[in-house]
Design a protein around this motif. Structure first.
Motif, short mmCIF file in Angstrom:
data_model
loop_
_atom_site.label_atom_id
_atom_site.label_comp_id
_atom_site.label_asym_id
_atom_site.label_seq_id
_atom_site.Cartn_x
_atom_site.Cartn_y
_atom_site.Cartn_z
N UNK A 171 0.82 -1.21 0.00
CA UNK A 171 0.00 0.00 0.00
C UNK A 171 0.86 1.27 0.00
N UNK A 172 1.93 1.28 0.79
CA UNK A 172 2.82 2.45 0.82
C UNK A 172 3.42 2.72 -0.55
N UNK A 173 3.93 1.68 -1.20
CA UNK A 173 4.53 1.86 -2.51
C UNK A 173 3.51 2.31 -3.54
N UNK A 174 2.33 1.69 -3.50
CA UNK A 174 1.29 2.09 -4.45
C UNK A 174 0.90 3.55 -4.26
N UNK A 175 0.80 3.99 -2.99
CA UNK A 175 0.44 5.37 -2.72
C UNK A 175 1.54 6.35 -3.11
N UNK A 176 2.76 5.84 -3.26
CA UNK A 176 3.87 6.68 -3.72
C UNK A 176 4.03 6.65 -5.24
N UNK A 177 3.11 5.97 -5.91
CA UNK A 177 3.14 5.94 -7.37
C UNK A 177 4.00 4.84 -7.94
N UNK A 178 4.44 3.89 -7.10
CA UNK A 178 5.25 2.77 -7.57
C UNK A 178 4.32 1.64 -8.02
N UNK A 179 4.57 1.10 -9.19
CA UNK A 179 3.79 -0.03 -9.71
C UNK A 179 4.33 -1.30 -9.06
N UNK A 180 3.64 -1.76 -8.02
CA UNK A 180 4.14 -2.87 -7.20
C UNK A 180 3.16 -4.03 -7.26
N UNK A 181 3.69 -5.25 -7.12
CA UNK A 181 2.86 -6.46 -7.08
C UNK A 181 3.35 -7.36 -5.95
N UNK A 182 2.44 -8.10 -5.32
CA UNK A 182 2.84 -9.08 -4.30
C UNK A 182 3.20 -10.42 -4.94
N UNK A 183 3.89 -11.25 -4.16
CA UNK A 183 4.30 -12.56 -4.67
C UNK A 183 4.59 -13.48 -3.50
N UNK A 184 4.13 -14.70 -3.58
CA UNK A 184 4.53 -15.75 -2.64
C UNK A 184 4.65 -17.03 -3.43
N UNK A 185 5.86 -17.52 -3.57
CA UNK A 185 6.12 -18.65 -4.46
C UNK A 185 5.32 -19.87 -4.05
N UNK A 186 5.30 -20.18 -2.77
CA UNK A 186 4.57 -21.36 -2.29
C UNK A 186 3.88 -21.03 -0.98
N UNK A 187 2.61 -21.37 -0.92
CA UNK A 187 1.80 -21.13 0.27
C UNK A 187 1.14 -22.43 0.67
N UNK A 188 0.92 -22.61 1.94
CA UNK A 188 0.13 -23.74 2.43
C UNK A 188 -1.01 -23.18 3.26
N UNK A 189 -2.22 -23.24 2.73
CA UNK A 189 -3.36 -22.65 3.41
C UNK A 189 -4.64 -23.14 2.77
N UNK A 190 -5.67 -23.29 3.58
CA UNK A 190 -7.00 -23.58 3.07
C UNK A 190 -7.85 -22.32 2.97
N UNK A 191 -7.26 -21.16 3.25
CA UNK A 191 -7.93 -19.89 3.03
C UNK A 191 -7.49 -19.36 1.67
N UNK A 192 -8.37 -19.47 0.67
CA UNK A 192 -8.01 -19.12 -0.70
C UNK A 192 -9.04 -18.18 -1.29
N UNK A 193 -8.67 -17.57 -2.42
CA UNK A 193 -9.56 -16.69 -3.18
C UNK A 193 -9.51 -17.07 -4.65
N UNK A 194 -10.63 -16.88 -5.32
CA UNK A 194 -10.70 -17.13 -6.76
C UNK A 194 -10.28 -15.86 -7.49
#
Length: 518
Positions: free
Chosen positions: A27-50
């Motif tokens: 959020x900080x980078x986006x608010x500063x005008x930086x085109x940023x994306x998140x990334x997590x190579x591998x996750x283990x969770x049953x909380x997911x989103x489509x």
């Protein structure tokens, strides 16, 4: 070499605040005008989103990367979490590659036969993100310093190497021994990763920061790594990544009891703590409502103190159904006379029966009987439905009076059809294949995120208070909107914590603006 600069937010352990730090940075980078994306190579969770996958098809990722994409103000894609493992019990997990379910594997099968595919997917996804964005905030998993996992640590060690990352260490002071955790982590990290550490952040601090100064000075002298900030204990309200924050199976915990509403004016929504529960973030919006207590109960617990019941999603409906039957939950739910809602797997549990059950269960089963509170039957199939959805809600049953558009997502196996008369909360559903069904006091739906929509949440909470004859307290500030508003507000709070307590100039990102929203 990647075009974008990547920072890996790594931890000394699980649940130290990595997800919050990553979301705040996005959020900080986006608010500063930086085109940023998140990334997590591998996750283990049953909380997911489509979300949308790289080819435009729908897929699923861990909830934290969905939240971090919202924080970064970019569309969430499957590239942001190319490898997702969804545990289903008995030592097996469902492997999701770039949003698409592959199969169920034991840990041994995954690492022996499929880890190289996972590594390739992680490389490809990071390369696409790096080509499309200026900066990437990568989140690690658990501890970055596990010698037994070092040669197959995709989320930490391999991410640092394949993405040529800098590393920010995060340590939780509430656990105690924070400096020992930091020093031990640095000592156990591979040497090439140790050289990438640009600083450390201490989270969940309560008290006078000056008391930490001697420890900070000694740590920095010993390691030559700066402590970039000490973040106070202040939960911004982001959805939980996994079930670590829930009580262990067999224990009772209540969420939402710190809102200042006396217990005698509050209502209790009981949630059976299923052994294979999934998408438990569905319950978090209810716990934030003033006067609503969400009580996660052992399966054998009585519903005598409950004013409503919500059956959550499950990674294995059939096995959790059998666990509920062994605990004699069927008798409890049959005798309960308050509002009942089943979400996804909980919807299937409330029906008359489940056929072709062996598709999901680890045993060779044909049909099992549900709890019979809704006149529906579910047939399991090998295909999995994963889709963000928008539905027109017609208030029926426990959502009586609710009207309007609701958004959410579906992630489930099996098709459910009506086998008797029932009300339909979504009139546009196919006549025999509904996404939901209801009676006067019971409702089931495949729509995850139902209570993240104000219209549905308000109707349910009103119904619960009405059922016990109590007046509903006023709505909390900041909790009146839908899912996107709630996540955005939480991301702003996470960003403010970092802006006020972390030396952001020391991080290897473009420095633009002052971090305030444009």
């Amino acid at each position: 070499m990647s075009e974008a600069r990547t920072l890996l937010v790594a931890g000394t352990a699980s649940h130290v605040g990595k997800s919050t730090v990553a979301a705040g940075l996005c959020r900080l980078l986006a608010d500063r005008g930086v085109d940023v994306a998140p990334y997590k190579a591998q996750n283990m969770s049953n909380n997911a989103r489509a979300v949308a996958d790289p080819d435009g098809e729908t897929g699923e990722i861990g909830v934290s990367q969905y939240v971090q994409a919202r924080a970064a103000r970019v569309p969430a894609t499957a590239d942001m979490n190319p490898v997702l493992l969804k545990p289903r019990g008995d030592g097996e997990s469902q492997l999701i590659l770039r949003g698409e379910a592959v199969a169920h594997y034991s840990a041994g099968e995954y690492y022996e036969d499929h880890w190289t595919d996972a590594l390739a997917a992680a490389r490809e996804s990071h390369a696409r993100l790096a080509a499309d964005h200026e900066a990437i905030v990568a989140e690690g998993a658990g501890s970055i310093a596990e010698p037994n996992l070092r040669e197959r640590d995709l989320a930490n060690v391999e991410t640092a190497r394949l993405a040529d990352t800098d590393i920010l260490l995060v340590a939780d002071i509430e656990r105690g021994g924070v400096f020992a955790s930091l020093v031990g982590t640095i000592e156990l990290m591979p040497e090439d990763l140790r050289e990438r550490v640009v600083g450390a952040v201490i989270t969940k601090f309560r008290g006078d920061r000056s008391l930490l100064e001697p420890g900070i000075e000694e740590f920095e002298e010993r390691t030559e790594i700066p402590i970039l900030g000490v973040v106070p204990y202040d939960d911004p309200g982001l959805p939980e990544e996994d079930s670590v924050s829930l009580p262990p199976v067999g224990e009772r915990a209540v969420h939402g009891d710190d809102d200042g509403v006396p217990d005698e004016r509050a209502v209790t929504v009981a949630v059976p703590r299923l052994p294979r529960a999934s998408n438990m973030t569905d319950l978090e919006p209810l716990a934030r409502e003033p006067g609503v207590r969400v009580a996660y109960l052992p399966l054998s617990a009585s519903l005598d103190d409950a004013d409503a019941v919500v059956l959550p999603g499950t990674k294995n409906t059939v096995d959790d159904l059998r666990a509920l039957r062994e605990a004699e939950f069927g008798e409890e739910i049959a005798a309960f006379d308050g509002p009942v809602v089943g979400l996804c797997g909980g919807y299937q549990l409330l029906g008359d029966r489940i056929t072709n059950a062996g598709v999901e269960s680890t045993d060779d089963l044909d049909a099992v009987e549900g709890f019979g509170l809704l006149p529906v039957a579910t047939q399991f199939e090998s295909d999995k439905r994963v889709e963000p959805v928008t539905r027109e809600l017609r208030g029926v049953g426990p959502l009586a009076g609710a009207e309007g558009s609701v958004t959410g997502y579906e992630i489930h196996m099996g098709k459910t059809r009506l086998v008797g008369d029932a009300q339909r909360p979504f009139p546009g559903d196919g006549e025999r294949d509904p996404d939901g069904a209801a009676t006067d006091r019971v409702l089931g739906t495949y729509l995850h995120g139902l209570f993240e929509n104000r219209v549905a949440r308000d109707a349910f909470v009103e119904a619960v208070f009405a059922a016990v004859g109590r007046e509903r307290p006023g709505r909390a500030d900041g909790n009146g909107g839908n899912v996107t508003g709630g996540i955005d507000a939480a991301a702003d709070r996470a960003a403010a914590l970092l802006r006020d307590h972390v030396d952001l100039d020391a991080l290897p990102f473009p420095q633009r603006g002052d971090g305030e929203c444009p």
